[in-house]
Design a protein around this motif. Structure first.
Motif: not given
Length: 295
Positions: A141-142, A170-172, A211-212, A230-231
């Motif tokens: 995953p990118c 699931n994405i990160v 975490a968003g 930091d995503v």
């Protein structure tokens, strides 16, 4: 003060590498990498993301195959679109922009994408191989892949380090934890049911915040000298901006940079890397197809 990890600059360097690979494929094998981007409906945020991806393709020489479907497109129509792209030899990667309209089953659509063209890395078989020791997925995953690139290209060693991933999506969260384990880190995952997250995070040499939750991680949550990726991308009110808001990460950047050893900003950190990894996955898919065809 922390060293700022410039995702824009690193991504641009990767774009240059990809452009050379594309040029070699075209010159030596008459193979033009093709990325099909499918968007259903007219969500403004999705339209912005798709425009950025298409622009990035043009910059490195990847052919962008644009498929815009109406918001009321049936699940059958979207599924047939994906199956047709699976069968098209000029398409090396398929990206279906999420979220899809509520009447469409996202899992069914994503699972229908050929594993050999799953450049987003979300196919269950690719995630399954990522989770298994001794197995390698066709695509990673990118965004998680971009996080690891930021660490490696900043000279940050992962092997033997304690890493904490904040978030378990699931994405990160989940795939980046699996990648860190493959690189021999000792990994903990902090989530909404984790008691005393601050003390767990403060033990980490490497923090991946996904975490968003705006500015969740404060300076006193960070071990001095830790690497912080930091995503998070969170909109907070800002009357001084024309838009009325600004984007911040999950980490309180201004205070955290005085404690961390390395830190990625928001925006300008992980975001550009996600697109760079999408391009990299697409070119890798084209190379694989070329080998299989003996071109």
């Amino acid at each position: 003060m922390a060293q700022i990890i410039d995702g824009k600059a690193i991504a641009q360097s990767i774009h240059s590498e990809i452009a050379k690979d594309v040029s070699d494929l075209i010159t030596n094998h008459a193979q033009v990498p093709g990325l099909a981007v499918v968007i259903v409906g007219e969500r403004k945020d999705s339209q912005v993301y798709v425009r950025m991806k298409r622009k990035a393709c043009a910059e490195v020489g990847i052919k962008s195959i644009d498929i815009d479907l109406p918001g009321d497109a049936s699940e059958k129509m979207v599924l047939e679109t994906v199956l047709n792209l699976n069968a098209n030899p000029q398409v090396h990667g398929i990206l279906v922009q999420l979220p899809l309209p509520s009447h469409i089953n996202e899992e069914r659509i994503l699972t229908a994408i050929s594993m050999e063209k799953d450049v987003d890395g979300f196919h269950p078989l690719n995630i399954g191989k990522l989770a298994m020791k001794g197995r390698e997925p066709m695509f990673v995953p990118c965004t998680p892949k971009g996080c690891i690139e930021l660490l490696q290209r900043s000279g940050i060693s992962v092997s033997g380090k304690r890493a904490v991933v904040v978030g378990r999506s699931n994405i990160v969260g989940l795939p980046v934890a699996l990648l860190l384990i493959k690189l021999d880190a000792t990994v903990s995952i902090v989530h909404t049911r984790t008691p005393d997250p601050k003390n767990i995070i403060r033990e980490a040499d490497i923090i991946i915040a996904a975490a968003g939750q705006a500015n969740m991680i404060k300076a006193d949550w960070i071990k001095p000298g830790a690497a912080v990726i930091d995503v998070g991308t969170n909109a907070v009110d800002d009357p001084s901006r024309k838009s009325g808001y600004r984007l911040v990460g999950d980490v309180a950047f201004e205070e955290a940079k005085s404690v961390a050893g390395w830190i990625s900003p928001v925006p300008g950190g992980v975001g550009p890397m996600t697109i760079a990894m999408l391009l990299r996955n697409t070119v890798d898919s084209a190379k694989r197809a070329c080998v299989e065809m003996w071109c």
